[in-house]
Design a protein around this motif. Sequence first.
Motif, mmCIF file in Angstrom:
data_model
loop_
_atom_site.group_PDB
_atom_site.id
_atom_site.type_symbol
_atom_site.label_atom_id
_atom_site.label_comp_id
_atom_site.label_asym_id
_atom_site.label_seq_id
_atom_site.Cartn_x
_atom_site.Cartn_y
_atom_site.Cartn_z
ATOM 1 N N ARG A 156 0.723 -1.033 0.025
ATOM 2 C CA ARG A 156 -0.120 0.018 0.097
ATOM 3 C C ARG A 156 0.865 1.167 -0.049
ATOM 4 O O ARG A 156 0.521 2.282 -0.679
ATOM 5 C CB ARG A 156 -0.927 -0.221 1.324
ATOM 6 C CG ARG A 156 -1.710 1.264 1.291
ATOM 7 C CD ARG A 156 -2.758 0.957 2.593
ATOM 8 N NE ARG A 156 -3.494 2.121 2.487
ATOM 9 C CZ ARG A 156 -3.142 3.085 3.275
ATOM 10 N NH1 ARG A 156 -2.165 3.551 3.772
ATOM 11 N NH2 ARG A 156 -4.245 4.384 3.379
ATOM 12 N N LEU A 167 2.036 1.752 -3.689
ATOM 13 C CA LEU A 167 1.142 2.225 -4.406
ATOM 14 C C LEU A 167 0.788 3.637 -4.195
ATOM 15 O O LEU A 167 0.428 4.663 -5.149
ATOM 16 C CB LEU A 167 -0.297 1.582 -4.254
ATOM 17 C CG LEU A 167 -0.193 -0.031 -4.771
ATOM 18 C CD1 LEU A 167 -1.326 -0.857 -4.551
ATOM 19 C CD2 LEU A 167 0.260 -0.063 -6.210
ATOM 20 N N LEU A 168 0.631 4.155 -2.865
ATOM 21 C CA LEU A 168 0.435 5.560 -2.557
ATOM 22 C C LEU A 168 1.396 6.402 -2.974
ATOM 23 O O LEU A 168 1.190 7.567 -3.726
ATOM 24 C CB LEU A 168 0.249 5.575 -1.029
ATOM 25 C CG LEU A 168 -1.299 5.048 -0.497
ATOM 26 C CD1 LEU A 168 -1.118 5.136 1.062
ATOM 27 C CD2 LEU A 168 -2.123 5.730 -1.042
ATOM 28 N N ARG A 169 2.648 5.820 -2.974
ATOM 29 C CA ARG A 169 3.816 6.673 -3.486
ATOM 30 C C ARG A 169 3.736 6.777 -4.890
ATOM 31 O O ARG A 169 3.884 7.907 -5.303
ATOM 32 C CB ARG A 169 5.165 6.234 -2.952
ATOM 33 C CG ARG A 169 6.280 6.687 -3.712
ATOM 34 C CD ARG A 169 7.525 5.801 -3.026
ATOM 35 N NE ARG A 169 8.711 6.033 -3.661
ATOM 36 C CZ ARG A 169 9.951 5.442 -3.685
ATOM 37 N NH1 ARG A 169 9.960 4.452 -2.615
ATOM 38 N NH2 ARG A 169 10.969 5.874 -3.954
ATOM 39 N N LEU A 170 3.278 5.814 -5.667
ATOM 40 C CA LEU A 170 3.214 6.082 -7.086
ATOM 41 C C LEU A 170 2.199 6.765 -7.442
ATOM 42 O O LEU A 170 2.141 7.681 -8.328
ATOM 43 C CB LEU A 170 3.120 4.872 -7.550
ATOM 44 C CG LEU A 170 4.516 3.777 -7.557
ATOM 45 C CD1 LEU A 170 4.102 2.271 -8.301
ATOM 46 C CD2 LEU A 170 5.532 4.543 -8.349
ATOM 47 N N THR A 171 0.955 6.762 -6.599
ATOM 48 C CA THR A 171 -0.136 7.611 -7.031
ATOM 49 C C THR A 171 0.071 9.136 -6.875
ATOM 50 O O THR A 171 -0.153 9.928 -7.684
ATOM 51 C CB THR A 171 -1.358 6.977 -6.513
ATOM 52 O OG1 THR A 171 -1.584 5.604 -6.643
ATOM 53 C CG2 THR A 171 -2.636 7.557 -6.834
ATOM 54 N N ALA A 172 0.531 9.370 -5.989
ATOM 55 C CA ALA A 172 1.011 10.646 -5.334
ATOM 56 C C ALA A 172 2.140 11.227 -5.986
ATOM 57 O O ALA A 172 2.197 12.399 -5.926
ATOM 58 C CB ALA A 172 1.044 10.905 -4.031
ATOM 59 N N ARG A 173 2.757 10.341 -6.821
ATOM 60 C CA ARG A 173 4.123 10.924 -7.467
ATOM 61 C C ARG A 173 4.941 11.672 -6.506
ATOM 62 O O ARG A 173 5.535 12.736 -6.958
ATOM 63 C CB ARG A 173 3.672 11.796 -8.671
ATOM 64 C CG ARG A 173 2.779 11.242 -9.785
ATOM 65 C CD ARG A 173 2.600 12.157 -10.974
ATOM 66 N NE ARG A 173 1.974 11.482 -11.802
ATOM 67 C CZ ARG A 173 1.511 11.988 -13.078
ATOM 68 N NH1 ARG A 173 1.854 13.438 -13.373
ATOM 69 N NH2 ARG A 173 0.857 11.437 -14.000
#
Length: 445
Positions: A53, A56-62
Amino acid sequence: MPQHIRSAWFKTLGQLVAVLAVAALVGWLLGHVWAVVTFAALGVVAWHYWRLRKVLLRLTARQRMEPARGDGVWNELDRLLYRGQSEMRTRKRRLLDMLRAYRAAAAALPDAVVVVERNTQRVQWFNKAATTLLGLQHTDMGTPIGERLQPMSLSHWLAAGRNAEPMLDAASPVDPELRLNLRLIPYSDQYWLLVARDVSKMLRLEQVRQDFVANVSHELRTPLTVIHGYLDMLDPTDFPEWTPILAEMQRQSQRMTQLVEDLLTLSRLEAQDSLPDESVAMAPMLATLKREAEALSLHRHTLVVVDEAGCDLWGSNKELHSAFSNLVSNAVRYTPVGGTITLRFAREADGAVLSVRDTGYGIPQSHLPRITERFYRVSTSRSRESGGTGLGLSIVKHVLNLHQARLEIASEVGQGSTFSIHFGAERVHPRDPAAAHPPSQSQIA
């Protein structure tokens, strides 16, 4: 798989085995082995889902975060993501710098540059010069270029797309005194590049040159007429010792007169944008060309005339005769005695072609690209001996341009040359039977 990633994978796998082994030992001591192992496995799964998680949060928030220290699989994944993000940002920064440099270079160009969408013909981008030369403003972004530059009548020209010829001498919508050269460059399947160049100074210089040549040529007529008059008054029999001198003066004055006439003809053609269209009967034209060739040749060559087109042309009878006569006279002048000259008029697809073929000296391939330039000579001594002015093919080129025709030259040294004039379908029409007079083929030795 790299060695450090393999080591991290085995280390994480060893940690999992160690956790399950400790859970099994604790469960054995408590008497509930499977229950403790199950809870431990669920905890391991929950921990991995928690790490997933975070990724994924890191990739989504760039987000750009420093990777945590450690030797596990998740630490290696963090490091790989961090490196990938760093490389992508570096590449993006480099591309942005290149794009800014290209835009700055395009903006600094003295020529107007407009990016136009192919399907809608809408303006996508333009440089500063487009504002000066074409009057485009930032509010014109996204508007059709044809509507914005409506005084220039670009719609039909833009519709030709890749086949559009450069538009010469178009008046600028900003200042009618500015004359523009427009060119459409398709650089992708979706976009065109419209380039406008200010050619006002070039056109003014060309006009000055044409006026100068025309004026000088016109002024030379009077002194040449006087010289001719005095030379005609001199009888060589009265001055036997001057006979060679008088003959040479006569020859050179006649050559000067012909040169002046050719310069005036060339200046007149350059000043015209079009010629009046009339029906040009080719059967009488070919007969006239044959008689002129016979008179110039003095029956020292074999002349073959072939008329198999069965059609006539639209154009200026006077100018086309001048162009055809230049080609035929050149063939006679540059063909040795006893050679053959073939004049052929035939159909070509929907158009027609008139070709003049000789068995003369031929032209080296290196000279062919410049053969129609003013005063360009392949052999200076031979041209002077034949009486040429060096302007014949230039006149031919200008006449053909005014008739939307093209000249093709094929030649081989020692084998002769073929000059072919190609006319499009719009210049051809059925022949009037009443105009046909000579037979389809004649040969005069």
